[in-house]
Design a protein around this motif. Structure first.
Motif, short mmCIF file in Angstrom:
data_model
loop_
_atom_site.label_atom_id
_atom_site.label_comp_id
_atom_site.label_asym_id
_atom_site.label_seq_id
_atom_site.Cartn_x
_atom_site.Cartn_y
_atom_site.Cartn_z
N PHE A 1 6.99 -2.01 -12.22
CA PHE A 1 6.09 -1.38 -13.18
C PHE A 1 4.85 -0.80 -12.52
O PHE A 1 3.89 -0.45 -13.20
CB PHE A 1 5.69 -2.38 -14.27
N ARG A 2 4.88 -0.66 -11.20
CA ARG A 2 3.69 -0.22 -10.47
C ARG A 2 3.14 1.11 -10.97
O ARG A 2 1.94 1.24 -11.22
CB ARG A 2 3.98 -0.14 -8.97
N THR A 3 3.97 2.11 -11.12
CA THR A 3 3.48 3.44 -11.51
C THR A 3 2.79 3.40 -12.87
O THR A 3 1.67 3.91 -13.02
CB THR A 3 4.65 4.46 -11.52
N SER A 4 3.43 2.80 -13.87
CA SER A 4 2.80 2.76 -15.20
C SER A 4 1.60 1.82 -15.21
O SER A 4 0.63 2.05 -15.94
CB SER A 4 3.82 2.39 -16.28
N PHE A 5 1.61 0.77 -14.38
CA PHE A 5 0.45 -0.11 -14.25
C PHE A 5 -0.74 0.69 -13.72
O PHE A 5 -1.85 0.61 -14.25
CB PHE A 5 0.77 -1.28 -13.32
N LEU A 6 -0.50 1.47 -12.66
CA LEU A 6 -1.58 2.27 -12.08
C LEU A 6 -2.11 3.30 -13.08
O LEU A 6 -3.32 3.53 -13.15
CB LEU A 6 -1.11 2.95 -10.79
N ASP A 7 -1.21 3.89 -13.85
CA ASP A 7 -1.64 4.83 -14.90
C ASP A 7 -2.53 4.12 -15.92
O ASP A 7 -3.55 4.66 -16.36
CB ASP A 7 -0.43 5.45 -15.60
N ARG B 1 -12.61 -3.49 -9.54
CA ARG B 1 -13.60 -3.49 -8.44
C ARG B 1 -13.02 -4.06 -7.16
O ARG B 1 -13.24 -3.52 -6.08
CB ARG B 1 -14.82 -4.32 -8.84
N ASP B 2 -12.29 -5.17 -7.27
CA ASP B 2 -11.92 -5.94 -6.08
C ASP B 2 -10.50 -5.72 -5.56
O ASP B 2 -10.24 -6.00 -4.40
CB ASP B 2 -12.10 -7.43 -6.36
N LEU B 3 -9.60 -5.25 -6.41
CA LEU B 3 -8.19 -5.21 -5.99
C LEU B 3 -7.56 -3.83 -6.01
O LEU B 3 -6.45 -3.65 -5.50
CB LEU B 3 -7.36 -6.15 -6.89
N ALA B 4 -8.21 -2.86 -6.63
CA ALA B 4 -7.59 -1.53 -6.77
C ALA B 4 -7.16 -0.95 -5.41
O ALA B 4 -6.13 -0.28 -5.33
CB ALA B 4 -8.53 -0.58 -7.49
N HIS B 5 -7.93 -1.24 -4.37
CA HIS B 5 -7.55 -0.72 -3.05
C HIS B 5 -6.19 -1.26 -2.62
O HIS B 5 -5.41 -0.56 -1.99
CB HIS B 5 -8.64 -1.06 -2.02
N PHE C 1 0.58 -3.84 -3.63
CA PHE C 1 0.88 -4.13 -5.02
C PHE C 1 1.82 -5.34 -5.12
O PHE C 1 1.66 -6.19 -6.00
CB PHE C 1 1.48 -2.91 -5.72
N ALA C 2 2.79 -5.43 -4.23
CA ALA C 2 3.71 -6.58 -4.22
C ALA C 2 2.93 -7.88 -3.99
O ALA C 2 3.23 -8.91 -4.61
CB ALA C 2 4.79 -6.39 -3.16
N GLY C 3 1.93 -7.83 -3.12
CA GLY C 3 1.10 -9.01 -2.89
C GLY C 3 0.31 -9.38 -4.14
O GLY C 3 0.16 -10.57 -4.47
N TYR C 4 -0.19 -8.38 -4.84
CA TYR C 4 -0.91 -8.61 -6.10
C TYR C 4 0.01 -9.28 -7.12
O TYR C 4 -0.37 -10.25 -7.78
CB TYR C 4 -1.44 -7.28 -6.60
N VAL C 5 1.24 -8.78 -7.24
CA VAL C 5 2.20 -9.36 -8.18
C VAL C 5 2.51 -10.80 -7.80
O VAL C 5 2.54 -11.69 -8.66
CB VAL C 5 3.49 -8.49 -8.23
#
Length: 186
Positions: free
Chosen positions: A12-18, A42-46, A54-58
């Motif tokens: 769901f990365r693309t729609s999450f980013l949108d 602020r802290d994780l968008a990069h 993104f996989a690490g974030y998930v």
């Protein structure tokens, strides 16, 4: 695919980013935004800019549900679920497994957000309703939800799902949401 709560997933990365771009466009993510989305913008968008990041974030979101997962002081285990409609990320729901003094004042057991382009379509109500059995399975009954007095939309969602207004301070209202299945009477 009908609307449903799912664990965070890289698909769901693309729609999450949108969705995150929509939150940013409405002013979220500034230094005064103390919401989960504000902090993450602020802290994780990069990190979201690459598939690996993104996989690490998930992985982090999914891991936070474990009691022994490393977390910042004052934070509790939290189950994060994403609301997906027709394969697209629409919103998120965070279920905090227990309350701290801070969460009793603001935050409660459950927090949720719906992306701007999907609001006023019943997603918040459906998402919260779908979460009730999950919350109950975690041993939480009733669940506390707090909301700004001025957030009429969120108050309406909570009330539609069965939240009972308790009390509040000058800025927050407190709702208790029963999570036990209702047993029909005789």
């Amino acid at each position: 695919m009908p609307s449903q709560l799912v664990p965070p997933a890289v698909e769901f990365r693309t729609s999450f980013l949108d969705a995150m771009a929509e939150f940013r466009a409405e002013g979220r993510g500034g230094s005064e935004d103390d919401s989960v989305i504000g902090e993450e913008l602020r802290d994780l968008a990069h990190a979201w800019s690459t598939p690996e990041g993104f996989a690490g974030y998930v992985r982090e979101l999914r891991g936070q549900a474990a009691e022994d997962w490393p977390r910042r002081a004052g934070y509790v285990p939290c189950t994060t679920l994403w609301w997906v409609d027709s394969g697209e990320y629409v919103g998120r729901l965070a279920i905090r497994h227990r309350l701290t003094d801070r969460l009793r004042r603001a935050g409660g057991h459950i927090g949720y957000d719906v992306r701007a382009s999907a609001r006023r379509r019943g997603h918040g109500t459906a998402m919260l309703r779908a979460a009730v059995p999950v919350v109950h399975a975690l041993g939480i009954d009733p669940a506390l939800l707090t909301v700004d007095r001025t957030n009429i939309a969120s108050r309406t969602v909570i009330e539609r799902v069965g939240g009972i207004l308790d009390d509040g301070d000058t800025t927050k209202l407190r709702y208790w949401l029963p999570t036990s299945p209702v047993t029909p009477g005789p």
